[in-house]
Design a protein around this motif. Structure first.
Motif, PDB file in Angstrom:
ATOM      1  N   GLN A 147       0.841  -1.198   0.000  1.00  0.00           N
ATOM      2  CA  GLN A 147       0.000   0.000   0.000  1.00  0.00           C
ATOM      3  C   GLN A 147       0.873   1.244   0.000  1.00  0.00           C
ATOM      4  OE1 GLN A 147      -3.497   0.150   2.584  1.00  0.00           O
ATOM      5  NE2 GLN A 147      -2.997   2.290   3.078  1.00  0.00           N
ATOM      6  N   SER A 148       0.473   2.209  -0.811  1.00  0.00           N
ATOM      7  CA  SER A 148       1.194   3.472  -0.877  1.00  0.00           C
ATOM      8  C   SER A 148       0.192   4.609  -0.840  1.00  0.00           C
ATOM      9  CB  SER A 148       2.028   3.526  -2.163  1.00  0.00           C
ATOM     10  OG  SER A 148       2.872   4.659  -2.168  1.00  0.00           O
TER      11      SER A 148
ATOM     12  N   PHE B 281      -3.404   3.784  -2.522  1.00  0.00           N
ATOM     13  CA  PHE B 281      -3.448   2.860  -3.655  1.00  0.00           C
ATOM     14  C   PHE B 281      -2.448   1.727  -3.472  1.00  0.00           C
ATOM     15  CE2 PHE B 281      -0.395   6.158  -4.461  1.00  0.00           C
ATOM     16  CZ  PHE B 281       0.670   5.547  -5.103  1.00  0.00           C
ATOM     17  N   GLU B 282      -2.612   0.697  -4.296  1.00  0.00           N
ATOM     18  CA  GLU B 282      -1.747  -0.474  -4.233  1.00  0.00           C
ATOM     19  C   GLU B 282      -0.689  -0.411  -5.328  1.00  0.00           C
ATOM     20  OE1 GLU B 282      -4.574  -3.547  -4.829  1.00  0.00           O
ATOM     21  OE2 GLU B 282      -5.108  -3.723  -2.701  1.00  0.00           O
ATOM     22  N   GLU B 283       0.476  -0.967  -5.022  1.00  0.00           N
ATOM     23  CA  GLU B 283       1.527  -1.171  -6.018  1.00  0.00           C
ATOM     24  C   GLU B 283       1.941  -2.631  -5.954  1.00  0.00           C
ATOM     25  OE1 GLU B 283       3.988   2.886  -6.591  1.00  0.00           O
ATOM     26  OE2 GLU B 283       4.271   1.942  -4.640  1.00  0.00           O
ATOM     27  N   LEU B 284       2.194  -3.223  -7.092  1.00  0.00           N
ATOM     28  CA  LEU B 284       2.541  -4.640  -7.167  1.00  0.00           C
ATOM     29  C   LEU B 284       4.038  -4.790  -7.410  1.00  0.00           C
ATOM     30  CD1 LEU B 284      -0.446  -5.835  -9.401  1.00  0.00           C
ATOM     31  CD2 LEU B 284      -0.338  -5.596  -6.905  1.00  0.00           C
TER      32      LEU B 284
ATOM     33  N   LEU C   6       7.488  -7.467  -7.847  1.00  0.00           N
ATOM     34  CA  LEU C   6       7.972  -8.787  -8.235  1.00  0.00           C
ATOM     35  C   LEU C   6       9.491  -8.779  -8.076  1.00  0.00           C
ATOM     36  CD1 LEU C   6       6.364 -11.224  -9.296  1.00  0.00           C
ATOM     37  CD2 LEU C   6       7.093 -10.603 -11.610  1.00  0.00           C
ATOM     38  N   ASP C   7       9.997  -9.697  -7.282  1.00  0.00           N
ATOM     39  CA  ASP C   7      11.437  -9.789  -7.019  1.00  0.00           C
ATOM     40  C   ASP C   7      11.998  -8.467  -6.475  1.00  0.00           C
ATOM     41  OD1 ASP C   7      11.438 -12.403  -8.010  1.00  0.00           O
ATOM     42  OD2 ASP C   7      11.760 -11.712 -10.063  1.00  0.00           O
ATOM     43  N   GLY C   8      11.206  -7.797  -5.664  1.00  0.00           N
ATOM     44  CA  GLY C   8      11.658  -6.564  -5.039  1.00  0.00           C
ATOM     45  C   GLY C   8      11.537  -5.332  -5.899  1.00  0.00           C
ATOM     46  N   ASN C   9      11.122  -5.476  -7.148  1.00  0.00           N
ATOM     47  CA  ASN C   9      10.978  -4.340  -8.056  1.00  0.00           C
ATOM     48  C   ASN C   9       9.505  -4.111  -8.375  1.00  0.00           C
ATOM     49  OD1 ASN C   9      13.852  -4.002  -8.386  1.00  0.00           O
ATOM     50  ND2 ASN C   9      13.805  -5.816  -9.703  1.00  0.00           N
ATOM     51  N   LYS C  10       9.141  -2.838  -8.562  1.00  0.00           N
ATOM     52  CA  LYS C  10       7.753  -2.544  -8.902  1.00  0.00           C
ATOM     53  C   LYS C  10       7.408  -3.161 -10.243  1.00  0.00           C
ATOM     54  CE  LYS C  10       4.258   0.999  -9.539  1.00  0.00           C
ATOM     55  NZ  LYS C  10       3.895   2.425  -9.546  1.00  0.00           N
ATOM     56  N   PHE C  11       6.338  -3.930 -10.239  1.00  0.00           N
ATOM     57  CA  PHE C  11       5.912  -4.650 -11.432  1.00  0.00           C
ATOM     58  C   PHE C  11       4.761  -3.938 -12.140  1.00  0.00           C
ATOM     59  CE2 PHE C  11       2.597  -7.704 -12.827  1.00  0.00           C
ATOM     60  CZ  PHE C  11       3.202  -8.141 -13.990  1.00  0.00           C
ATOM     61  N   ASP C  12       3.813  -3.441 -11.361  1.00  0.00           N
ATOM     62  CA  ASP C  12       2.635  -2.826 -11.973  1.00  0.00           C
ATOM     63  C   ASP C  12       1.896  -1.998 -10.933  1.00  0.00           C
ATOM     64  OD1 ASP C  12       0.811  -2.191 -13.911  1.00  0.00           O
ATOM     65  OD2 ASP C  12       0.004  -4.207 -14.168  1.00  0.00           O
ATOM     66  N   ASP C  13       0.922  -1.236 -11.425  1.00  0.00           N
ATOM     67  CA  ASP C  13       0.033  -0.490 -10.535  1.00  0.00           C
ATOM     68  C   ASP C  13      -1.088  -1.408 -10.067  1.00  0.00           C
ATOM     69  OD1 ASP C  13       1.162   2.248 -10.850  1.00  0.00           O
ATOM     70  OD2 ASP C  13       0.611   1.900 -12.939  1.00  0.00           O
ATOM     71  N   GLY C  14      -1.497  -1.217  -8.826  1.00  0.00           N
ATOM     72  CA  GLY C  14      -2.630  -1.968  -8.309  1.00  0.00           C
ATOM     73  C   GLY C  14      -3.877  -1.102  -8.310  1.00  0.00           C
ATOM     74  N   GLU C  15      -4.815  -1.453  -7.473  1.00  0.00           N
ATOM     75  CA  GLU C  15      -6.083  -0.738  -7.407  1.00  0.00           C
ATOM     76  C   GLU C  15      -5.980   0.491  -6.513  1.00  0.00           C
ATOM     77  OE1 GLU C  15      -8.498  -1.566  -9.248  1.00  0.00           O
ATOM     78  OE2 GLU C  15      -8.023  -3.620  -9.824  1.00  0.00           O
ATOM     79  N   ILE C  16      -6.812   1.479  -6.803  1.00  0.00           N
ATOM     80  CA  ILE C  16      -6.962   2.620  -5.899  1.00  0.00           C
ATOM     81  C   ILE C  16      -7.882   2.177  -4.767  1.00  0.00           C
ATOM     82  CG2 ILE C  16      -7.910   4.939  -5.643  1.00  0.00           C
ATOM     83  CD1 ILE C  16      -7.007   5.528  -8.489  1.00  0.00           C
ATOM     84  N   ILE C  17      -7.415   2.312  -3.542  1.00  0.00           N
ATOM     85  CA  ILE C  17      -8.195   1.880  -2.379  1.00  0.00           C
ATOM     86  C   ILE C  17      -9.177   2.970  -1.959  1.00  0.00           C
ATOM     87  CG2 ILE C  17      -8.052   1.096   0.009  1.00  0.00           C
ATOM     88  CD1 ILE C  17      -5.145   0.248  -0.624  1.00  0.00           C
ATOM     89  N   ALA C  18      -8.694   4.194  -1.941  1.00  0.00           N
ATOM     90  CA  ALA C  18      -9.538   5.334  -1.578  1.00  0.00           C
ATOM     91  C   ALA C  18      -8.920   6.589  -2.165  1.00  0.00           C
ATOM     92  CB  ALA C  18      -9.671   5.456  -0.068  1.00  0.00           C
ATOM     93  N   ALA C  19      -9.760   7.586  -2.416  1.00  0.00           N
ATOM     94  CA  ALA C  19      -9.255   8.834  -2.993  1.00  0.00           C
ATOM     95  C   ALA C  19     -10.197   9.969  -2.617  1.00  0.00           C
ATOM     96  CB  ALA C  19      -9.156   8.723  -4.509  1.00  0.00           C
ATOM     97  N   SER C  20      -9.616  11.161  -2.581  1.00  0.00           N
ATOM     98  CA  SER C  20     -10.437  12.354  -2.364  1.00  0.00           C
ATOM     99  C   SER C  20      -9.933  13.455  -3.289  1.00  0.00           C
ATOM    100  CB  SER C  20     -10.376  12.816  -0.908  1.00  0.00           C
ATOM    101  OG  SER C  20      -9.083  13.318  -0.592  1.00  0.00           O
ATOM    102  N   TYR C  21     -10.865  14.326  -3.679  1.00  0.00           N
ATOM    103  CA  TYR C  21     -10.491  15.450  -4.535  1.00  0.00           C
ATOM    104  C   TYR C  21     -11.258  16.674  -4.053  1.00  0.00           C
ATOM    105  CZ  TYR C  21      -9.205  18.199  -8.605  1.00  0.00           C
ATOM    106  OH  TYR C  21      -8.674  19.168  -9.423  1.00  0.00           O
ATOM    107  N   ALA C  22     -10.502  17.706  -3.666  1.00  0.00           N
ATOM    108  CA  ALA C  22     -11.113  18.956  -3.196  1.00  0.00           C
ATOM    109  C   ALA C  22     -11.101  19.954  -4.337  1.00  0.00           C
ATOM    110  CB  ALA C  22     -10.343  19.500  -1.997  1.00  0.00           C
ATOM    111  N   ASN C  23     -12.297  20.343  -4.781  1.00  0.00           N
ATOM    112  CA  ASN C  23     -12.435  21.233  -5.931  1.00  0.00           C
ATOM    113  C   ASN C  23     -13.312  22.418  -5.563  1.00  0.00           C
ATOM    114  OD1 ASN C  23     -14.548  21.424  -8.685  1.00  0.00           O
ATOM    115  ND2 ASN C  23     -12.396  21.988  -8.874  1.00  0.00           N
ATOM    116  N   GLN C  24     -12.720  23.607  -5.567  1.00  0.00           N
ATOM    117  CA  GLN C  24     -13.448  24.849  -5.323  1.00  0.00           C
ATOM    118  C   GLN C  24     -14.272  24.788  -4.032  1.00  0.00           C
ATOM    119  OE1 GLN C  24     -15.134  26.675  -8.995  1.00  0.00           O
ATOM    120  NE2 GLN C  24     -14.490  24.788 -10.004  1.00  0.00           N
TER     121      GLN C  24
END
Length: 430
Positions: free
Chosen positions: A150-151, A202-205, A207-225
């Motif tokens: 998780q990041s 969000f999640e990061e995947l 493999l062998d200690g190196n980033k392999f791919d992007d995972g799913e967004i777990i939660a997010a917020s956006y403050a607009n105006q």
């Protein structure tokens, strides 16, 4: 007669080192004596172990555009009979019929030149191995599971959402995923303002200690105006996964507010505008999104393609019917990705931005019709059906699932608020 070679044994002249006669006899090597007592040299006192046969190297072939199995096998030195045997004899042989450019197919021959094994690397996570045995070719599917970590990230809008996402260390995929989550409530073409903030868990995947791919967004917020939108990823008790706000209302609306990637709006809805080519007052019953040729164009909502073709005015176009009331139109496409009669889902790529037909430059002309009447695509969403909510019986489970995540998201937001306050304070003192 057996030939003999004389062997001379050196004598140790040291008395202390002189062995007893019996000992000397026992320790002396047994050498055959022939022809009157001459000692015959043994052929080899220490017979070396035979060298192990050298392992045959794998012959790796990268699948090219236009390749087929026969071509690939031929490049590796094998023929169509080998292709036939591997495909028909192994349980997973049919998988070799589905090959894609960039994949690797490796071949291993034995000492006699026969095909001993084939290795189809479909991806970093899946490899199928085909091996020759007495019963023919067998197969084994080898899968790997990446480690999920998780990041989090925080971005502050200074010019565009995309640049803010990049500066926060987010990949293109994650930025687009976030835009899709909020695509029904925020028009990322026209709504973002300088100072807007976004926060992601969000999640990061790996493999062998190196980033392999992007995972799913777990939660997010956006403050607009001054208004904050929040979304949580949740899988309900029926196994369906979606994004919901704090009150359990689905983030998936009937229509996207903008059917393209983040670009600039070059011309808004204007019933009295002067057409740039024909120089006459022609109503502009839609929105123009200026973007480079090839930019993906998405279906604004689920529906069926009722028209897809080309004419002099519209260029390449696609019309989509959404239920009984709504129709969306996409004009001046460079390429169409769907055909008339096809069913499409929201966010599906239906074409790419172009400048075909009566267009002065590459852009998407987008129209929204409600009951046959053109409506402003950027404001009509206020009159559209409300999004679905989780059932009341599901809410306790939902609240429990997002409890810890919401605290983490709140901590990110608080940290950003503190840093912004410190920055403002420093500027005031300066």
């Amino acid at each position: 007669m057996i030939g003999c070679i004389a062997i001379f044994f050196g004598l140790n002249t040291s008395e202390n080192a002189k062995p007893e006669p019996q000992q000397a006899l026992e320790d002396a090597p047994l050498v055959p004596v022939v022809d009157g007592g001459a000692a015959a040299e043994p052929a080899n006192l220490l017979t070396p172990e035979p060298e192990a046969p050298k392992a045959q190297p794998w012959n790796e072939q990268v699948v090219r555009n236009g390749d087929n199995l026969s071509l690939i096998f031929k490049r590796a030195g094998f023929d169509t009979q080998d292709v036939h045997r591997v495909v028909t004899e192994s349980p997973d042989g049919s998988g070799l019929a589905r090959i894609y450019p960039g994949q690797t197919i490796a071949f291993l021959g034995n000492e006699s030149g026969e095909l001993a094994a084939v290795r189809h690397v479909k991806s970093e996570l899946e490899t199928i191995s085909y091996t020759l045995s007495a019963n023919g070719y067998g197969s084994e599917v080898i899968t790997r599971t990446p480690v999920t970590r998780q990041s989090n990230a925080t971005g502050i809008i200074t010019s565009s959402l995309f640049l803010a996402g990049q500066e926060a260390g987010l990949s293109h995929t994650t930025i687009m995923d976030m835009a899709n989550i909020f695509g029904g409530v925020i028009d990322f073409v026209g709504d973002p303002r300088k100072g807007d903030t976004m926060h992601l868990l969000f999640e990061e995947l790996y493999l062998d200690g190196n980033k392999f791919d992007d995972g799913e967004i777990i939660a997010a917020s956006y403050a607009n105006q001054g208004k904050t939108f929040t979304a949580y990823r949740y899988t309900d008790s029926a196994g369906k996964t979606g994004y919901f706000n704090t009150d359990g209302v689905s983030m998936r609306k009937a229509f996207l507010l903008a059917p393209v990637d983040f670009t600039r709006i070059s011309s808004n809805f204007n019933p009295r505008r002067i057409h740039p080519i024909y120089k006459t007052a022609r109503p502009h019953r839609g929105t123009d999104y200026a973007a480079s040729t090839g930019t993906p164009v998405y279906a604004a909502g689920d529906g069926r393609v009722i028209k897809a073709g080309y004419n002099r005015a519209n260029g390449n176009y696609v019309f989509i019917q959404h239920g009984e009331q709504f129709v969306t139109k996409y004009l001046h496409l460079h390429k169409r990705k769907v055909k008339q009669g096809a069913r499409v889902s929201q966010s599906q790529v239906i074409g790419t931005v172009g400048s075909t037909g009566a267009a002065t430059g590459p852009h998407l002309h987008y129209e929204f019709l409600m009951n046959g009447v053109h409506r402003n695509p950027r404001t009509i969403h206020k009159k559209l059906p409300k999004a679905k909510s989780l059932a009341a019986s599901e809410m306790p489970r939902f609240r429990q699932a997002i409890s810890e995540i919401s605290e983490q998201l709140a901590a990110l937001q608080q940290d950003t608020d503190n840093r912004l306050a410190m920055t403002e304070s420093s500027e005031d003192k300066g």
